[in-house]
Design a protein around this motif. Structure first.
Motif, PDB file in Angstrom:
ATOM      1  N   ILE A 134       0.958  -1.118   0.164  1.00  0.00           N
ATOM      2  CA  ILE A 134       0.097   0.051   0.059  1.00  0.00           C
ATOM      3  C   ILE A 134       0.977   1.305  -0.027  1.00  0.00           C
ATOM      4  O   ILE A 134       1.902   0.972   0.856  1.00  0.00           O
ATOM      5  CB  ILE A 134      -0.984   0.229   1.344  1.00  0.00           C
ATOM      6  N   THR A 135       0.556   2.183  -0.775  1.00  0.00           N
ATOM      7  CA  THR A 135       1.292   3.407  -0.879  1.00  0.00           C
ATOM      8  C   THR A 135       0.313   4.569  -1.118  1.00  0.00           C
ATOM      9  O   THR A 135      -0.467   4.446  -1.965  1.00  0.00           O
ATOM     10  CB  THR A 135       2.306   3.572  -2.219  1.00  0.00           C
ATOM     11  N   CYS A 136       0.400   5.580  -0.214  1.00  0.00           N
ATOM     12  CA  CYS A 136      -0.321   6.677  -0.302  1.00  0.00           C
ATOM     13  C   CYS A 136       0.148   7.576   0.607  1.00  0.00           C
ATOM     14  O   CYS A 136       1.037   7.460   1.296  1.00  0.00           O
ATOM     15  CB  CYS A 136      -1.807   6.115   0.233  1.00  0.00           C
ATOM     16  N   ARG A 137      -0.671   8.870   0.577  1.00  0.00           N
ATOM     17  CA  ARG A 137      -0.453   9.858   1.771  1.00  0.00           C
ATOM     18  C   ARG A 137      -0.895   9.585   3.042  1.00  0.00           C
ATOM     19  O   ARG A 137      -0.309   9.877   4.158  1.00  0.00           O
ATOM     20  CB  ARG A 137      -1.057  11.378   1.015  1.00  0.00           C
ATOM     21  N   CYS A 149       3.312  -1.202   4.014  1.00  0.00           N
ATOM     22  CA  CYS A 149       2.815  -0.121   3.932  1.00  0.00           C
ATOM     23  C   CYS A 149       3.680   1.132   4.087  1.00  0.00           C
ATOM     24  O   CYS A 149       4.403   1.155   4.833  1.00  0.00           O
ATOM     25  CB  CYS A 149       1.756  -0.016   5.149  1.00  0.00           C
ATOM     26  N   ARG A 150       3.339   2.033   2.870  1.00  0.00           N
ATOM     27  CA  ARG A 150       4.276   3.408   2.808  1.00  0.00           C
ATOM     28  C   ARG A 150       3.235   4.420   2.890  1.00  0.00           C
ATOM     29  O   ARG A 150       2.654   4.721   1.916  1.00  0.00           O
ATOM     30  CB  ARG A 150       5.336   3.239   1.573  1.00  0.00           C
ATOM     31  N   SER A 151       3.336   5.490   3.927  1.00  0.00           N
ATOM     32  CA  SER A 151       2.396   6.448   3.743  1.00  0.00           C
ATOM     33  C   SER A 151       3.144   7.697   4.829  1.00  0.00           C
ATOM     34  O   SER A 151       3.825   7.223   5.840  1.00  0.00           O
ATOM     35  CB  SER A 151       1.062   6.032   4.385  1.00  0.00           C
ATOM     36  N   GLN A 152       2.759   8.703   4.504  1.00  0.00           N
ATOM     37  CA  GLN A 152       3.210  10.014   5.289  1.00  0.00           C
ATOM     38  C   GLN A 152       2.580   9.950   6.594  1.00  0.00           C
ATOM     39  O   GLN A 152       3.161  10.274   7.726  1.00  0.00           O
ATOM     40  CB  GLN A 152       2.743  11.279   4.564  1.00  0.00           C
ATOM     41  N   SER A 153       1.052   9.729   6.724  1.00  0.00           N
ATOM     42  CA  SER A 153       0.473   9.514   8.086  1.00  0.00           C
ATOM     43  C   SER A 153      -0.262   7.948   7.813  1.00  0.00           C
ATOM     44  O   SER A 153      -0.964   7.803   7.125  1.00  0.00           O
ATOM     45  CB  SER A 153      -0.711  10.653   8.007  1.00  0.00           C
ATOM     46  N   LEU A 154       0.236   7.357   9.049  1.00  0.00           N
ATOM     47  CA  LEU A 154      -0.319   6.099   9.145  1.00  0.00           C
ATOM     48  C   LEU A 154      -0.920   5.862  10.533  1.00  0.00           C
ATOM     49  O   LEU A 154      -0.153   5.986  11.511  1.00  0.00           O
ATOM     50  CB  LEU A 154       0.826   5.072   9.026  1.00  0.00           C
ATOM     51  N   GLU A 155      -2.251   5.288  10.602  1.00  0.00           N
ATOM     52  CA  GLU A 155      -2.892   4.973  11.762  1.00  0.00           C
ATOM     53  C   GLU A 155      -3.461   3.690  11.739  1.00  0.00           C
ATOM     54  O   GLU A 155      -3.949   3.135  10.914  1.00  0.00           O
ATOM     55  CB  GLU A 155      -4.123   6.067  11.785  1.00  0.00           C
ATOM     56  N   ILE A 156      -3.148   2.970  12.925  1.00  0.00           N
ATOM     57  CA  ILE A 156      -3.588   1.483  13.236  1.00  0.00           C
ATOM     58  C   ILE A 156      -4.773   1.811  14.188  1.00  0.00           C
ATOM     59  O   ILE A 156      -4.363   2.211  15.419  1.00  0.00           O
ATOM     60  CB  ILE A 156      -2.537   0.511  13.515  1.00  0.00           C
TER      61      ILE A 156
END
Length: 221
Positions: A134-137, A149-156
């Motif tokens: 997964i790649t997103c902002r 998972c590659r993202s600027q803001s990541l929340e679990i």
């Protein structure tokens, strides 16, 4: 049709009545009927003139004003301001393949493949499953993810579970969220520091500088 020729019919009726009265030597009735016939005929002419003038005033052509044509710049703005429709994988749906979207992506079902949303938002809903990268902002995981998972803001979120590798600038794991794997902090973009003379030090460089200070203090004067 009857109203238009009512006066004419009255004129004919009184004219016939005048002829009958004249035939039977009723001169007074004949004169009265002739006068009524003449009046009815004149009334018919006046009514026709009035109707003709009224219809003339009503039949004025109205030219519709042309609708303003949009300028080329306005057309581009209207096309550019259209919002992208979100991509949704519904529950009880198993999709195999990669997704590349410029808008938001919502996963309610299961997906086997990679997702790339650029500057968009990807949200894995509780009960959703993604087996892929997964790649997103911005990424919000409330379901299960197996992959990178590659993202600027990541929340679990509370029901989220990630098995794999995560790379982020900002990470938030809420109570109940689970993560198993490797984590990596993405490098911050250069050019955002506006303080003159201030340089960003990595944790390794900070550690070496502190060790050098300790060594300097141990040296005899």
């Amino acid at each position: 049709m009857g109203r238009e020729f009512l006066a004419v019919n009255c004129a004919i009726f009184f004219w016939l009545l005048a002829l009958i009265a004249w035939y039977y030597n009723a001169s007074s009735l004949a004169c009265l009927s002739g006068a009524c016939s003449l009046s009815s005929f004149v009334l018919h002419i006046k009514l026709n003139q009035a109707n003709h003038m009224f219809k003339k005033n009503k039949s004025v052509d109205v030219i519709p004003s042309p609708s303003p044509t949009p300028l080329p710049g306005e057309e581009k703005e209207s096309i550019g301001t259209k919002k992208q429709d979100p991509t949704v994988i519904a529950s009880n749906v198993c999709f195999e393949g990669n997704i590349a979207s410029s808008g938001h992506v919502y996963i309610y079902g299961s997906l086997k493949g990679n997702i790339e949303a650029g500057d968009g938002l990807i949200k894995i809903i509780h009960g959703g499953l993604v087996e892929g990268n997964i790649t997103c902002r911005e990424l919000i995981i409330d379901g299960n993810v197996v992959g990178q998972c590659r993202s600027q803001s990541l929340e679990i979120a509370e029901n989220g579970y990630v098995l794999g590798t995560i790379a982020y600038n900002h990470l938030a794991i809420k109570k109940g969220g689970k993560f198993s794997g490797q984590a990596e902090i993405l490098p911050t973009e250069t050019g955002k520091n506006n303080v003159p003379g201030f340089t960003h030090e990595t944790p390794a460089s900070v550690g070496t500088s502190k060790a050098a200070e300790k060594n300097d203090k141990k040296k005899p004067a």
